[in-house]
Design an enzyme around this catalytic site. Structure first.
Site, mmCIF file in Angstrom:
data_model
loop_
_atom_site.group_PDB
_atom_site.id
_atom_site.type_symbol
_atom_site.label_atom_id
_atom_site.label_comp_id
_atom_site.label_asym_id
_atom_site.label_seq_id
_atom_site.Cartn_x
_atom_site.Cartn_y
_atom_site.Cartn_z
ATOM 1 N N ILE A 1 90.198 -17.367 10.577
ATOM 2 C CA ILE A 1 90.134 -18.179 11.871
ATOM 3 C C ILE A 1 88.871 -17.790 12.602
ATOM 4 C CG2 ILE A 1 92.590 -18.883 11.774
ATOM 5 C CD1 ILE A 1 92.822 -17.356 14.398
ATOM 6 N N CYS A 2 88.119 -18.860 13.011
ATOM 7 C CA CYS A 2 86.986 -18.350 14.160
ATOM 8 C C CYS A 2 87.571 -18.349 15.479
ATOM 9 C CB CYS A 2 86.148 -19.660 13.835
ATOM 10 S SG CYS A 2 84.836 -19.324 14.992
ATOM 11 N N LEU A 3 87.585 -17.093 16.063
ATOM 12 C CA LEU A 3 88.198 -16.719 17.349
ATOM 13 C C LEU A 3 87.252 -17.111 18.394
ATOM 14 C CD1 LEU A 3 89.970 -13.461 16.605
ATOM 15 C CD2 LEU A 3 91.115 -15.850 17.097
#
Length: 168
Positions: free
Chosen positions: A116-118
């Protein structure tokens, strides 16, 4: 978006780590692992009390690989995904890269392998709090907000559907 108040309140209830040790640090790592589990148990308790349990997680013997499930409800339907990640060698200076492999390729907010792209605020917050933040904090500040935003969006785009036989 910066951290919302609910998330902030939740994170404040989590114990902070004191052991600056990574997976290659022998006995110190074992102490760190105990702290990690204490924080995760505390987080689960906080979630349970709030009626908001949303993940399960466990590690391999060495504490380097973590797996579990995350789920969220959207319009009274449950969406559940496998969670997996390996702790980076530089952990806890480097945060874990939380991954939901089944969603790989379904959203722009994701790297290869379903990582996931934080939020842009996550990394500075993490480095400012090293080594106090652990996996529980990554789940609270990284995964929880990501699911809250991304899952409704993916549902509305028709990219994911409720799992068969998992009606609420």
């Amino acid at each position: 978006a910066m951290v919302d108040n609910t998330t902030k309140e939740t994170v404040q209830k989590l114990p902070l780590m004191s052991v600056q040790a990574g997976p290659r640090d022998g006995d110190e790592w074992i102490k760190r692992m105990k702290e990690e589990y204490m924080a995760l148990i505390a987080y689960q308790k906080v979630n349970k009390e709030a009626g908001n349990e949303w993940f399960t997680i466990e590690s391999n013997k060495t504490g380097t690989r973590w797996t579990g499930k995350v789920w969220t409800f959207h319009e009274h339907k449950k969406y559940e995904f496998d969670l997996e990640f390996d702790l980076p060698v530089a952990y806890p200076s480097t945060p874990p890269e939380l991954a939901l492999p089944e969603l790989d390729g379904k959203t722009e907010k994701m790297y290869r392998g379903g990582k996931i792209c934080l939020d842009v605020h996550f990394a500075p917050l993490w480095s400012k709090n090293t080594p106090r933040f652990g996996i529980a904090h990554a789940m609270a500040l990284g995964m929880a907000p990501w699911l809250a935003v991304e899952i409704p969006s993916l549902v509305s785009l028709g990219r994911i559907k409720e799992k068969e036989g998992e009606g609420s």
